[in-house]
Design a protein around this motif. Structure first.
Motif, PDB file in Angstrom:
ATOM      1  N   MET A 153      15.408  -9.784  23.611  1.00  0.00           N
ATOM      2  CA  MET A 153      14.025  -9.914  23.200  1.00  0.00           C
ATOM      3  C   MET A 153      13.594  -8.591  22.572  1.00  0.00           C
ATOM      4  SD  MET A 153      10.584 -10.791  25.466  1.00  0.00           S
ATOM      5  CE  MET A 153      11.354 -12.133  26.292  1.00  0.00           C
ATOM      6  N   THR A 154      12.965  -8.673  21.422  1.00  0.00           N
ATOM      7  CA  THR A 154      12.503  -7.465  20.751  1.00  0.00           C
ATOM      8  C   THR A 154      11.240  -6.941  21.428  1.00  0.00           C
ATOM      9  OG1 THR A 154      11.046  -8.594  19.191  1.00  0.00           O
ATOM     10  CG2 THR A 154      13.380  -8.362  18.553  1.00  0.00           C
ATOM     11  N   HIS A 155      10.894  -5.723  21.102  1.00  0.00           N
ATOM     12  CA  HIS A 155       9.682  -5.120  21.657  1.00  0.00           C
ATOM     13  C   HIS A 155       8.451  -5.934  21.256  1.00  0.00           C
ATOM     14  CE1 HIS A 155       7.053  -2.038  23.192  1.00  0.00           C
ATOM     15  NE2 HIS A 155       6.436  -1.979  22.026  1.00  0.00           N
ATOM     16  N   ALA A 156       8.394  -6.356  20.022  1.00  0.00           N
ATOM     17  CA  ALA A 156       7.252  -7.151  19.546  1.00  0.00           C
ATOM     18  C   ALA A 156       7.161  -8.485  20.289  1.00  0.00           C
ATOM     19  CB  ALA A 156       7.355  -7.386  18.043  1.00  0.00           C
ATOM     20  N   GLU A 157       8.309  -9.125  20.534  1.00  0.00           N
ATOM     21  CA  GLU A 157       8.313 -10.388  21.276  1.00  0.00           C
ATOM     22  C   GLU A 157       7.867 -10.172  22.720  1.00  0.00           C
ATOM     23  OE1 GLU A 157      11.902 -12.819  19.054  1.00  0.00           O
ATOM     24  OE2 GLU A 157      12.401 -11.369  20.628  1.00  0.00           O
ATOM     25  N   SER A 158       8.318  -9.077  23.305  1.00  0.00           N
ATOM     26  CA  SER A 158       7.925  -8.756  24.668  1.00  0.00           C
ATOM     27  C   SER A 158       6.417  -8.513  24.764  1.00  0.00           C
ATOM     28  CB  SER A 158       8.688  -7.518  25.144  1.00  0.00           C
ATOM     29  OG  SER A 158       8.307  -7.171  26.445  1.00  0.00           O
ATOM     30  N   GLU A 159       5.876  -7.773  23.818  1.00  0.00           N
ATOM     31  CA  GLU A 159       4.426  -7.531  23.807  1.00  0.00           C
ATOM     32  C   GLU A 159       3.654  -8.828  23.629  1.00  0.00           C
ATOM     33  OE1 GLU A 159       3.082  -4.545  21.122  1.00  0.00           O
ATOM     34  OE2 GLU A 159       4.216  -2.959  22.109  1.00  0.00           O
ATOM     35  N   ALA A 160       4.129  -9.690  22.754  1.00  0.00           N
ATOM     36  CA  ALA A 160       3.457 -10.974  22.528  1.00  0.00           C
ATOM     37  C   ALA A 160       3.485 -11.816  23.803  1.00  0.00           C
ATOM     38  CB  ALA A 160       4.118 -11.721  21.379  1.00  0.00           C
ATOM     39  N   GLN A 161       4.605 -11.787  24.513  1.00  0.00           N
ATOM     40  CA  GLN A 161       4.714 -12.540  25.752  1.00  0.00           C
ATOM     41  C   GLN A 161       3.778 -11.981  26.819  1.00  0.00           C
ATOM     42  OE1 GLN A 161       8.730 -13.026  27.031  1.00  0.00           O
ATOM     43  NE2 GLN A 161       8.231 -14.676  28.404  1.00  0.00           N
ATOM     44  N   HIS A 162       3.664 -10.674  26.899  1.00  0.00           N
ATOM     45  CA  HIS A 162       2.748 -10.061  27.863  1.00  0.00           C
ATOM     46  C   HIS A 162       1.304 -10.401  27.528  1.00  0.00           C
ATOM     47  CE1 HIS A 162       5.954  -6.882  29.033  1.00  0.00           C
ATOM     48  NE2 HIS A 162       6.069  -7.980  29.741  1.00  0.00           N
ATOM     49  N   ARG A 163       0.960 -10.380  26.233  1.00  0.00           N
ATOM     50  CA  ARG A 163      -0.396 -10.765  25.823  1.00  0.00           C
ATOM     51  C   ARG A 163      -0.683 -12.214  26.192  1.00  0.00           C
ATOM     52  NH1 ARG A 163       0.283 -10.075  20.570  1.00  0.00           N
ATOM     53  NH2 ARG A 163       1.374  -8.119  20.580  1.00  0.00           N
ATOM     54  N   ALA A 164       0.284 -13.087  25.959  1.00  0.00           N
ATOM     55  CA  ALA A 164       0.111 -14.504  26.305  1.00  0.00           C
ATOM     56  C   ALA A 164      -0.101 -14.667  27.808  1.00  0.00           C
ATOM     57  CB  ALA A 164       1.324 -15.310  25.842  1.00  0.00           C
ATOM     58  N   LEU A 165       0.624 -13.896  28.602  1.00  0.00           N
ATOM     59  CA  LEU A 165       0.465 -13.946  30.057  1.00  0.00           C
ATOM     60  C   LEU A 165      -0.930 -13.480  30.461  1.00  0.00           C
ATOM     61  CD1 LEU A 165       1.648 -14.382  32.883  1.00  0.00           C
ATOM     62  CD2 LEU A 165       2.594 -12.067  32.746  1.00  0.00           C
ATOM     63  N   LEU A 166      -1.383 -12.388  29.891  1.00  0.00           N
ATOM     64  CA  LEU A 166      -2.719 -11.877  30.210  1.00  0.00           C
ATOM     65  C   LEU A 166      -3.815 -12.868  29.831  1.00  0.00           C
ATOM     66  CD1 LEU A 166      -2.367  -8.134  29.187  1.00  0.00           C
ATOM     67  CD2 LEU A 166      -2.598  -9.063  31.501  1.00  0.00           C
ATOM     68  N   GLU A 167      -3.624 -13.547  28.717  1.00  0.00           N
ATOM     69  CA  GLU A 167      -4.624 -14.521  28.262  1.00  0.00           C
ATOM     70  C   GLU A 167      -4.744 -15.717  29.201  1.00  0.00           C
ATOM     71  OE1 GLU A 167      -3.312 -15.511  24.348  1.00  0.00           O
ATOM     72  OE2 GLU A 167      -3.959 -13.580  23.518  1.00  0.00           O
ATOM     73  N   GLN A 168      -3.745 -15.954  30.017  1.00  0.00           N
ATOM     74  CA  GLN A 168      -3.735 -17.122  30.899  1.00  0.00           C
ATOM     75  C   GLN A 168      -4.130 -16.806  32.343  1.00  0.00           C
ATOM     76  OE1 GLN A 168      -3.559 -20.083  29.631  1.00  0.00           O
ATOM     77  NE2 GLN A 168      -3.219 -19.137  27.641  1.00  0.00           N
ATOM     78  N   GLN A 169      -4.573 -15.609  32.619  1.00  0.00           N
ATOM     79  CA  GLN A 169      -4.859 -15.229  34.002  1.00  0.00           C
ATOM     80  C   GLN A 169      -5.982 -16.046  34.632  1.00  0.00           C
ATOM     81  OE1 GLN A 169      -2.818 -13.120  35.933  1.00  0.00           O
ATOM     82  NE2 GLN A 169      -1.724 -13.783  34.107  1.00  0.00           N
ATOM     83  N   ALA A 170      -7.062 -16.284  33.915  1.00  0.00           N
ATOM     84  CA  ALA A 170      -8.163 -17.074  34.484  1.00  0.00           C
ATOM     85  C   ALA A 170      -7.689 -18.498  34.783  1.00  0.00           C
ATOM     86  CB  ALA A 170      -9.359 -17.088  33.537  1.00  0.00           C
ATOM     87  N   PHE A 171      -6.945 -19.084  33.849  1.00  0.00           N
ATOM     88  CA  PHE A 171      -6.392 -20.420  34.061  1.00  0.00           C
ATOM     89  C   PHE A 171      -5.493 -20.443  35.298  1.00  0.00           C
ATOM     90  CE2 PHE A 171      -2.417 -22.792  33.542  1.00  0.00           C
ATOM     91  CZ  PHE A 171      -2.898 -24.087  33.675  1.00  0.00           C
TER      92      PHE A 171
END
Length: 66
Positions: free
Chosen positions: A1-19
């Motif tokens: 996984m590239t650094h950009a993909e990892s960052e995108a995955q972390h952002r996606a995880l953060l966006e789902q915290q309330a859910f």
């Protein structure tokens, strides 16, 4: 996984915290148990979420339900 993909995955995880927290509260009646469940799903996502995941939300829901 590239650094950009990892960052995108972390952002996606953060966006789902309330859910994720709402789902955990519905699945577990105890507030502390629900928080533990949400944390366990977060750890699973950080350790082994599939690369190129189309929907972090659906993957987290599946992990929390199991």
């Amino acid at each position: 996984m590239t650094h950009a993909e990892s960052e995108a995955q972390h952002r996606a995880l953060l966006e789902q915290q309330a859910f994720l927290r709402r789902l955990a509260r519905r699945l577990v009646s105890d507030e502390h148990g629900a928080e533990d469940l949400a944390q366990e799903a977060n750890v699973a996502a950080l350790e082994r979420a599939p690369a190129g995941l189309a929907s972090m939300r659906s993957w987290l829901a599946r992990v929390a339900r199991n």
